[in-house]
Design an enzyme around this catalytic site. Structure first.
Site, PDB file in Angstrom:
ATOM      1  N   ARG A 226       0.844  -1.186   0.000  1.00  0.00           N
ATOM      2  CA  ARG A 226       0.000   0.000   0.000  1.00  0.00           C
ATOM      3  C   ARG A 226       0.882   1.239   0.000  1.00  0.00           C
ATOM      4  O   ARG A 226       1.889   1.300   0.728  1.00  0.00           O
ATOM      5  CB  ARG A 226      -0.892   0.030   1.251  1.00  0.00           C
ATOM      6  CG  ARG A 226      -2.015  -0.996   1.273  1.00  0.00           C
ATOM      7  CD  ARG A 226      -3.100  -0.720   0.220  1.00  0.00           C
ATOM      8  NE  ARG A 226      -4.188  -1.692   0.252  1.00  0.00           N
ATOM      9  CZ  ARG A 226      -4.263  -2.760  -0.549  1.00  0.00           C
ATOM     10  NH1 ARG A 226      -3.313  -3.000  -1.442  1.00  0.00           N
ATOM     11  NH2 ARG A 226      -5.308  -3.575  -0.469  1.00  0.00           N
ATOM     12  N   HIS A 274      -1.074  -0.421  -9.815  1.00  0.00           N
ATOM     13  CA  HIS A 274      -1.705  -1.378  -8.892  1.00  0.00           C
ATOM     14  C   HIS A 274      -2.125  -2.657  -9.636  1.00  0.00           C
ATOM     15  O   HIS A 274      -3.283  -3.087  -9.556  1.00  0.00           O
ATOM     16  CB  HIS A 274      -2.919  -0.728  -8.196  1.00  0.00           C
ATOM     17  CG  HIS A 274      -3.231  -1.363  -6.860  1.00  0.00           C
ATOM     18  ND1 HIS A 274      -3.518  -0.655  -5.724  1.00  0.00           N
ATOM     19  CD2 HIS A 274      -3.274  -2.669  -6.474  1.00  0.00           C
ATOM     20  CE1 HIS A 274      -3.741  -1.470  -4.715  1.00  0.00           C
ATOM     21  NE2 HIS A 274      -3.595  -2.700  -5.145  1.00  0.00           N
TER      22      HIS A 274
END
Lengths: 311, 311
Positions: A226, A274
């Site tokens: 993250r 991502h």
């Protein structure tokens, strides 16, 4: 309990999810975002970055399934119904992809691919000095399902691997450092640092100037976890000073990354949107189906999330 | 037999080789190229690309050790003394590096890294369509020590792997195609083709227009073996037509590759200067020491070369 299954995601995987769920459960009343119908019917919510407050509007909800292995996207909704259990997917396909991604960038750094690309452009046939795999120490932050797979695969390729986790663990062939006290020692021996931690109160901003300074000079950083773990300015400073040789970032504090963010153009940063691990309905569905069955039968659930711990 | 050991190579690994040999054998009369001294003293020759005819001038030679796992560089010398056995190194460090290199380029293709790099340059946050690892079939040509390691590591990452070899073999989890008759079938199912064959009469020019045409459209080719397997014009034509999506070449028909060769500038070719696997004295020396001991004791040798087969 054979109510509707809501698919709360802006991704286009709705139809494949309906198909794999029906293969295991028989006909399913499948309701994608935008066609949720009567909210009283919804008993299971499959969710990825749900609009905050939406899930609280399902009065008969019995189970929340996070469509990602991380659940910070879900716990960010402070109106989640307190009594409804949350499970996360456990997707061996996704886990394998995360490891592929980490191995790729680590090997790119380890094998001096950028220097060879420059030599090719210059039509120069010149071997670079060789670094023995045994001298390239890999450190994996986070030793859940993904971290264990990443660590194991680096070890299979002959890299010396250590892991860092909140609580002590024993992993075959992997040196484990546990707890905040051991973080500095762990970082100090990690020539390649792979972040696979969950995003929690404890890990937000963990990778700050002090953490990057604790790495060996010239270390390489790979973030497949993250963006919230990273203090962006500290990462940029460490790259600019040469403390870090480079970074591969699949995640960012704000996604999509704003067009004016300096990560886009930094020559030591490789950025991807991502995509390190994509949830694959084929490999993720068996555990989801099993959890829906268990919830219907009142049995203990698999991969249940502890909202207090944050994962 | 405790005579001198000649080090016949232009590489700079002479001092490390002396050190690792002495660690196993005690003091060694070590003679690098250019300081060979009395040729009558030389009983062992460690050789990489020896000047043709040189080895024939050692009248008391008892053993030739190829410093590479391939021996074509040695067998190209048609004046090698017929009665002197040849062994090749078997270097787990080198084997692991070859696998690293093949994995790196395969993952680069598999994970669309070039497209993501273009998106980064354009500041574009855009996931590419996802290809399941299960649908990316890897084919490994040559199933010796290197080919087996490459095949095993691709299989550990979840790729479907097949191998092609001259003679039938059984390898756990790897589909094996044996013999020239099965080559077309093997190529037809190889989305990523990794060449690790030895260079022999039978394999020179094996990868010609027909071989590239037999691959699935859009296949990726990785050559970590010998440039002599490839018909360069056929490779260029397959890349230009889109039959091949790309190629990573660590070897060439002529090395160093001449500055005017089209491989240097082709936008679908990644070129490296024969660095996929470097012989590492640390990992290669145990078998060399064992073979010197065995030769002194008159025992059967390890990793002995069959000059007729060419490997």
């Amino acid at each position: 309990m054979t109510g509707a299954i809501a698919y709360i995601s802006r991704d286009s995987d709705g139809p494949p999810w309906k198909a794999v769920l029906e293969a295991g459960l028989g006909p399913v009343d499948f309701r994608p975002l935008g066609a949720l119908g009567r909210l009283e019917d919804i008993e299971v919510a499959l969710a990825w970055k749900p609009p905050p407050g939406l899930i609280a509007t399902f009065p008969n909800l019995k189970l929340i399934v996070s469509l990602g292995m991380g659940v910070d996207h879900l716990l960010a909704d402070d109106r989640l119904p307190a009594g409804v259990p949350i499970v996360r997917i456990m997707d061996e396909g996704l886990v394998g992809q995360m490891s592929e991604y980490a191995l790729f960038w680590a090997l790119r750094h380890h094998r001096d691919i950028d220097k060879y690309a420059a030599s090719q452009r210059a039509r120069r046939w010149r071997p670079e000095p060789f670094v023995d795999t045994l001298h390239r120490r890999v450190g994996v932050m986070g030793l859940g399902a993904i971290g264990q797979d990443v660590a194991r695969k680096f070890a299979l390729l002959g890299f010396p691997v250590a892991g860092w986790s909140r609580t002590p663990r024993t992993l075959d062939g992997i040196e484990v450092f546990a707890g905040r006290d051991r973080l500095g020692t762990f970082l100090g021996r990690s020539d390649i640092l792979v972040d696979v931690l969950p995003l929690t109160r404890d890990t937000r901003g963990l990778l700050d100037a002090a953490a990057f300074a604790a790495l060996p000079r010239g270390a390489y950083f790979i973030n497949i976890a993250r963006g919230g773990h990273v203090v962006d300015e500290a990462l940029l400073a460490a790259l600019d000073s040469g403390q870090l040789a480079g970074a591969a970032l699949d995640v960012a504090n704000t996604e999509p990354l704003p067009a004016d963010h300096p990560f886009w153009t930094h020559d030591r940063i490789a950025l991807t949107p991502h995509i390190a691990g994509a949830t694959n309905p084929r490999t993720a569905s068996p555990a989801v189906i099993e959890n829906i069955r268990r919830r219907r039968a009142g049995l203990p659930l698999l991969h249940q999330v502890d909202p207090q711990a944050g994962y």
